[in-house]
Design an enzyme around this catalytic site. Sequence first.
Site, PDB file in Angstrom:
ATOM      1  N   CYS A 146     -26.006 -16.487  -0.309  1.00  0.00           N
ATOM      2  CA  CYS A 146     -24.656 -16.507   0.261  1.00  0.00           C
ATOM      3  C   CYS A 146     -23.785 -15.474  -0.443  1.00  0.00           C
ATOM      4  O   CYS A 146     -23.126 -14.669   0.198  1.00  0.00           O
ATOM      5  CB  CYS A 146     -24.049 -17.898   0.135  1.00  0.00           C
ATOM      6  SG  CYS A 146     -24.928 -19.166   1.063  1.00  0.00           S
ATOM      7  N   ARG A 166     -21.335 -13.361   2.033  1.00  0.00           N
ATOM      8  CA  ARG A 166     -21.491 -13.351   3.494  1.00  0.00           C
ATOM      9  C   ARG A 166     -21.108 -14.688   4.107  1.00  0.00           C
ATOM     10  O   ARG A 166     -20.590 -14.750   5.228  1.00  0.00           O
ATOM     11  CB  ARG A 166     -22.937 -13.002   3.878  1.00  0.00           C
ATOM     12  CG  ARG A 166     -23.927 -14.062   3.447  1.00  0.00           C
ATOM     13  CD  ARG A 166     -25.305 -13.952   4.068  1.00  0.00           C
ATOM     14  NE  ARG A 166     -26.131 -15.072   3.626  1.00  0.00           N
ATOM     15  CZ  ARG A 166     -26.221 -16.238   4.234  1.00  0.00           C
ATOM     16  NH1 ARG A 166     -25.549 -16.470   5.350  1.00  0.00           N
ATOM     17  NH2 ARG A 166     -26.987 -17.202   3.752  1.00  0.00           N
TER      18      ARG A 166
END
Length: 264
Positions: A146, A166
């Site tokens: 992530c 992200r």
Amino acid sequence: MNQYHDLLERILGEGTEKHDRTGTGTLSVFGHQMRFDLASGFPMLTTKKLPFRSIVHELLWFLRGETNIKYLKDNGVSIWDEWADANGDLGPVYGSQWRSWPARDGRGIDQIANVIDLIQRNPDSRRLIVSAWNPADVDRMALPPCHCLFQFYVAGGKLSCQLYQRSADVFLGVPFNIASYALLTMMVAQVTGLKPGDFVHSLGDAHLYSNHLDQARLQLSRPTRPLPTMTINPEVKDIFAFRYEDFRLENYDPHPHIKAEVAV
């Protein structure tokens, strides 16, 4: 930590309802940035209590290059349990990519050692980057990264760091990420002879899960308190030599913990 509260308010006020991988559903915004001056206090949320021990041990686990949760379990940290297989393995996640990115010639590239060396040799470089997003390995990871890329920046004797994330679980994950990368910035600054500058957190899909909305509103109802300070053992000059005992969080006076379920 008004920056974080502003993000909660933005998502609650203008977020779009979206379906997600977990089936829980989210309110989501795209593109948000927060900046924290590390000279103004350690950015650890005060409107709910965060587990300092888990934050430190997870970061040390990343830096060890490990991808099995045994080290975490041995130190009382359970935050990765839901994603591990029966043997405790997670596939080539963060630690593997940071410390042993697979090159085409068979080498493992130690991105952490390389970036520290480059900071010392050429602090003005625009290539002070570490990436955890390896398309060749994503399908073998229990959870694709992530927080997937970070970049250092040196100016005026200070080291700053920008993280691109992200996918941002704003209620549970982001507070961990802020504290973790702020601490990493301080550690790298120490071993490179610099002072900590800013931590900049850039988010892609920033979301609140639908079962975290009431908790977010409760958190927003609480007044912020003064930030704590982080003291790091000044004798440690090797990024890979840090231990949990080398960190001391002082004057941390948070509101009580707010329980929320993790979306797996």
